[in-house]
Design a protein around this motif. Structure first.
Motif, PDB file in Angstrom:
ATOM      1  N   HIS A 175      -9.897  75.738  26.189  1.00  0.00           N
ATOM      2  CA  HIS A 175     -11.096  75.535  25.574  1.00  0.00           C
ATOM      3  C   HIS A 175     -10.650  74.650  24.167  1.00  0.00           C
ATOM      4  O   HIS A 175     -11.505  73.874  23.574  1.00  0.00           O
ATOM      5  CB  HIS A 175     -11.772  76.543  25.221  1.00  0.00           C
ATOM      6  N   ASN A 176      -9.233  74.743  23.914  1.00  0.00           N
ATOM      7  CA  ASN A 176      -9.065  73.973  22.359  1.00  0.00           C
ATOM      8  C   ASN A 176      -8.936  72.465  22.905  1.00  0.00           C
ATOM      9  O   ASN A 176      -8.959  71.805  21.918  1.00  0.00           O
ATOM     10  CB  ASN A 176      -7.619  74.708  21.952  1.00  0.00           C
TER      11      ASN A 176
ATOM     12  N   PRO B  36     -20.503  78.389  31.345  1.00  0.00           N
ATOM     13  CA  PRO B  36     -19.420  79.428  30.693  1.00  0.00           C
ATOM     14  C   PRO B  36     -17.845  78.772  30.807  1.00  0.00           C
ATOM     15  O   PRO B  36     -17.507  78.242  31.744  1.00  0.00           O
ATOM     16  CB  PRO B  36     -19.450  80.559  31.690  1.00  0.00           C
ATOM     17  N   LEU B  37     -17.046  78.980  29.704  1.00  0.00           N
ATOM     18  CA  LEU B  37     -15.879  78.480  29.608  1.00  0.00           C
ATOM     19  C   LEU B  37     -15.021  79.124  30.694  1.00  0.00           C
ATOM     20  O   LEU B  37     -14.022  78.385  31.289  1.00  0.00           O
ATOM     21  CB  LEU B  37     -15.097  78.976  28.378  1.00  0.00           C
ATOM     22  N   ALA B  38     -15.337  80.206  31.586  1.00  0.00           N
ATOM     23  CA  ALA B  38     -14.779  80.847  32.558  1.00  0.00           C
ATOM     24  C   ALA B  38     -14.629  80.077  33.806  1.00  0.00           C
ATOM     25  O   ALA B  38     -14.085  80.224  34.626  1.00  0.00           O
ATOM     26  CB  ALA B  38     -15.302  82.307  32.775  1.00  0.00           C
TER      27      ALA B  38
ATOM     28  N   GLY C 177     -19.897  79.442  21.361  1.00  0.00           N
ATOM     29  CA  GLY C 177     -19.393  80.602  21.753  1.00  0.00           C
ATOM     30  C   GLY C 177     -18.208  80.650  22.979  1.00  0.00           C
ATOM     31  O   GLY C 177     -17.386  79.862  22.775  1.00  0.00           O
ATOM     32  N   ASP C 178     -18.641  81.214  24.141  1.00  0.00           N
ATOM     33  CA  ASP C 178     -17.800  81.411  25.243  1.00  0.00           C
ATOM     34  C   ASP C 178     -18.505  80.411  26.308  1.00  0.00           C
ATOM     35  O   ASP C 178     -18.382  80.546  27.427  1.00  0.00           O
ATOM     36  CB  ASP C 178     -17.423  82.715  25.688  1.00  0.00           C
ATOM     37  N   HIS C 179     -19.232  79.327  25.684  1.00  0.00           N
ATOM     38  CA  HIS C 179     -19.876  78.332  26.738  1.00  0.00           C
ATOM     39  C   HIS C 179     -19.556  77.018  26.254  1.00  0.00           C
ATOM     40  O   HIS C 179     -19.359  76.785  25.206  1.00  0.00           O
ATOM     41  CB  HIS C 179     -21.461  78.638  26.809  1.00  0.00           C
TER      42      HIS C 179
ATOM     43  N   LEU D 127     -18.774  73.219  21.719  1.00  0.00           N
ATOM     44  CA  LEU D 127     -18.867  74.363  22.312  1.00  0.00           C
ATOM     45  C   LEU D 127     -19.796  75.609  21.503  1.00  0.00           C
ATOM     46  O   LEU D 127     -19.893  75.207  20.533  1.00  0.00           O
ATOM     47  CB  LEU D 127     -17.373  74.976  21.983  1.00  0.00           C
TER      48      LEU D 127
END
Length: 77
Positions: free
Chosen positions: A3-4, A48-50, A28-30, A26
């Motif tokens: 994500h960086n 989602p970043l996942a 949060g985690d999305h 970005l």
């Protein structure tokens, strides 16, 4: 972490290399996708970043583009 490497205006594609959208920012985690793309329908969508498999010149998801768009979260208009 991947994500960086994610930057605004990067293309987001599915595992089939078809477009899902464009990174707005970005959140949060999305990843919040821009609401201006043809896939967006005038609304921001959250991915989602996942789901991120790889980041190179594009953000590449582990899901097929149709599956990602079927499961993304739409934000309020």
């Amino acid at each position: 972490m991947l994500h960086n490497d994610i930057q605004a205006h990067m293309d987001v594609v599915g595992a089939d290399d078809l477009p899902v959208g464009t990174v707005d920012r970005l959140d949060g985690d999305h990843i919040m996708l821009a609401r201006t793309g043809p896939e967006a329908g005038g609304r921001h969508h959250l991915v989602p970043l996942a789901w991120v498999e790889e980041v190179d010149d594009k953000v590449r998801l582990s899901l097929l583009s149709d599956d990602a768009m079927a499961q993304w979260q739409a934000t309020e208009p």
